[in-house]
Design a protein around this motif. Structure first.
Motif, short mmCIF file in Angstrom:
data_model
loop_
_atom_site.label_atom_id
_atom_site.label_comp_id
_atom_site.label_asym_id
_atom_site.label_seq_id
_atom_site.Cartn_x
_atom_site.Cartn_y
_atom_site.Cartn_z
N ALA A 189 0.82 -1.21 0.00
CA ALA A 189 0.00 0.00 0.00
C ALA A 189 0.86 1.26 0.00
O ALA A 189 0.57 2.23 -0.73
CB ALA A 189 -0.93 -0.01 1.21
N THR A 196 2.42 1.71 -3.34
CA THR A 196 1.43 2.23 -4.28
C THR A 196 1.25 3.72 -4.11
O THR A 196 1.15 4.48 -5.09
CB THR A 196 0.08 1.51 -4.07
OG1 THR A 196 0.25 0.11 -4.27
CG2 THR A 196 -0.98 2.04 -5.01
N ALA A 227 -5.46 0.08 -4.12
CA ALA A 227 -4.98 -1.03 -3.30
C ALA A 227 -6.10 -1.99 -2.92
O ALA A 227 -5.83 -3.03 -2.29
CB ALA A 227 -4.31 -0.49 -2.04
#
Length: 593
Positions: A145, A148, A548
């Motif tokens: 996450a 990302t 995500a």
């Protein structure tokens, strides 16, 4: 403990493949687990890229083998060894075809037993995870996450630079504005009794930059709002703040669509189709009961006031609107219905009602006894077929729409066959109301952004002031971008005319002197030649949450707060010393018991 003198990492754990067999590599990371099989030891080593297996056997140097036998979960180590093909391969990890046969091992740090297992999809409760967030962030899904998040901001900087934007920082200490959400206030030591505010957004500054000639501005901006928390809301958040001069709303939308097309391609390798659908705000509220419609869901809101308003059921009595959401091919249990509608009531604050048409075409369940006498007209109006389920809301317009919108999203997600979970459904919501009646004040207030350009300009505002036009009918050049029911961006064409600005504020009982006092820099700047300008601010947190596949922004923020706006890891907010309070000229008034 060993150190890293004369050691240099050559590779990350998760990047090694069978093509690397025969290479000598040096790795660093944390021990995921150690398996001691007597004359054979395996260690799963983890870094932010993934896992790789280290192996030790009876041919390993004795001191290295003994050191490997002492390793425990979360110990920090460095290792050098030969990449070789594994005898027992696995497809559970990306490096499952190889292992590293270790020739050098350094123990860099020992670790206490962690309070929860450092694994993907941890079952630890949220409070424990937030208290030990530095451990929680070691988990693969959290690392993904945060990576990302990095990709999104990198794409933003690259893309907007290519589009001619300049990244410009704006102040974090600014002037408090009572309108909108509550400010976080910062006391001034050198100006007793006066306060700065942390910015809810860089709105005024970015508009002032347009007046300064920086016609394309971008900033990865931190913003602060003292609001009650939700799954998609934190006290501090990040947005990609944008403003452009000499443009209209079409230009802003085109730039934003290009950005999202690139983000989804580079982060997920998903091709987003542009241009996005545009939907007027009123249509979204009528058909979806929400200005954040989830277009993956095939359910729609229907107004059935004319049919059910006189059925004798008290909540549908005269003066209330009745909204219906029909769910076809419904075979869920009564327990499912009760639980789902109870969840809707908690979220929306309005009580939903229901009935269904059974397999024999009979009205049953819920408020069936009130519907049965007018069965034919209800079946005709809703186009009902056997095994159709109807959920209903009632009340004044806003309340009825809110409950109906929650029904659409809740039933669409819960009943199989009514949501396409494989797509990203984007749409622009446009033509927002300029004004609304405030829930608390009961008086006319700005609905969205007080600096937005009204559709109709100065003429429509003067007609509203003269009583010739209902202010609630005025729309603004405002636009929100929604994807899968999540608001990703909000923006508007700005009101850049001082006269028009005064007229807009007078409708909400703020005169010229009030505008000059509340927004002195903005008002004065506009008198020196303001170009037409517009902007938007995509939310990084919600965008990354969507990319995500998470349901809460806490899962994609490195150090979030809990639902009570507390940082339980750092114990904030906290009390401060009397000396600090004295320096700031602040006295604490403790609440009475």
């Amino acid at each position: 403990m060993d150190n890293l003198k004369n050691f240099r990492r050559t590779n990350y754990c998760g990047e090694l493949r069978l093509s690397d067999a025969g290479k000598t590599v040096s790795l660093c990371g944390w021990v995921q687990r150690q398996r001691d099989l007597g004359g054979l030891i395996f260690v799963d080593l983890r870094d932010r890229t993934g896992l790789v297996q280290l192996s030790f056997d009876d041919s390993t140097a004795k001191d290295i083998f003994e050191k490997a036998s002492t390793l425990r979960s979360e110990y920090v180590v460095a290792a050098t060894g030969l990449v070789r093909e594994r005898e027992s391969k696995t497809n559970k990890i990306a490096t499952g075809d190889i292992e590293v046969y270790v020739s050098e091992l350094r123990l860099l740090a020992k670790a206490e037993t962690p309070p929860f297992e450092i694994v993907e999809n941890s079952k630890a409760n949220d409070m424990l995870r937030l208290k030990y967030r530095y451990l929680d962030l070691r988990r693969p899904d959290m690392q993904h996450a945060i990576a990302t998040r990095h990709k999104v901001t990198k794409v933003a900087r690259d893309y907007f630079d290519e589009q001619g934007f300049l990244e410009i920082e704006t102040p974090m200490l600014t002037k408090s504005t009572p309108e909108g959400a509550r400010d976080y206030l910062v006391p001034s030591r050198v100006h007793p009794g006066k306060f700065y505010a942390l910015p809810q957004s860089p709105q005024q500054y970015k508009q002032l930059l347009m007046l300064s000639g920086f016609d394309r501005y971008m900033q990865i901006a931190r913003c602060f709002r003292d609001e009650d928390l939700r799954a998609d809301r934190q006290p501090e958040f990040t947005q990609i703040d944008l403003e452009m001069s000499f443009v209209n709303e079409d230009d802003v939308m085109e730039i934003q669509e290009g950005f999202l097309k690139r983000v989804f391609k580079e982060v997920l390798d998903v091709d987003v189709q542009t241009p996005f659908l545009r939907m007027p705000w009123r249509e979204a509220m009528d058909r979806f009961g929400s200005d954040k419609p989830d277009l993956r869901i095939d359910l729609r809101v229907q107004d059935v006031t004319a049919v059910l308003g006189g059925c004798g059921f008290e909540p549908f009595a005269e003066g209330n609107l009745v909204k219906a959401v029909k769910v076809s091919d419904f075979h869920e249990t009564r327990k499912f219905i009760d639980k789902t509608l109870a969840d809707v009531e908690v979220v929306s604050g309005g009580k939903p009602y229901w009935f269904r048409l059974d397999e024999n075409g009979e009205i049953v369940g819920g408020i069936a006894k009130f519907v049965q006498p007018i069965k034919e007209s209800v079946v005709s109006a809703l186009g009902l077929k056997p095994n159709d389920f109807v959920a209903l809301s009632a009340g004044k317009l806003g309340a009825a729409q809110k409950t109906a919108g929650t029904l659409v999203k809740t039933l669409g997600a819960a009943v199989p066959g009514h949501m396409d979970r494989e797509q990203y459904a984007f749409c622009w919501i446009v033509d927002f109301p300029m004004y609304e009646i405030g829930e608390e004040s009961g008086e006319l207030e700005f609905c969205h952004n007080p600096f937005s350009m009204p559709n109709g300009g100065l003429e429509i505002l003067k007609k509203a002031a003269a009583g010739e036009v209902d202010p609630l009918s005025i729309t603004a050049f405002q636009y929100d971008l929604v994807c899968n029911g999540v608001e990703l961006s909000s923006g508007a064409v700005r009101n850049h005319d001082p006269e028009l600005m005064i007229e807009a504020f007078q409708l909400v009982r703020l005169g010229e002197d009030d505008v000059k006092a509340k927004f002195p820099a903005m008002y004065n700047a506009f008198t020196y030649g303001a170009p037409p300008h517009a902007g938007i601010a995509p939310g990084v947190d919600r965008m990354v949450m969507l990319l995500a596949g998470e349901d809460s922004i806490r899962e994609i923020i490195p150090f979030p707060m809990n639902k009570n706006a507390q940082d339980v890891m750092m114990s904030a907010p906290s009390e401060v010393t009397q000396k600090q309070l004295d320096e700031l000229h602040i006295a604490i008034v403790k609440p009475q018991d």
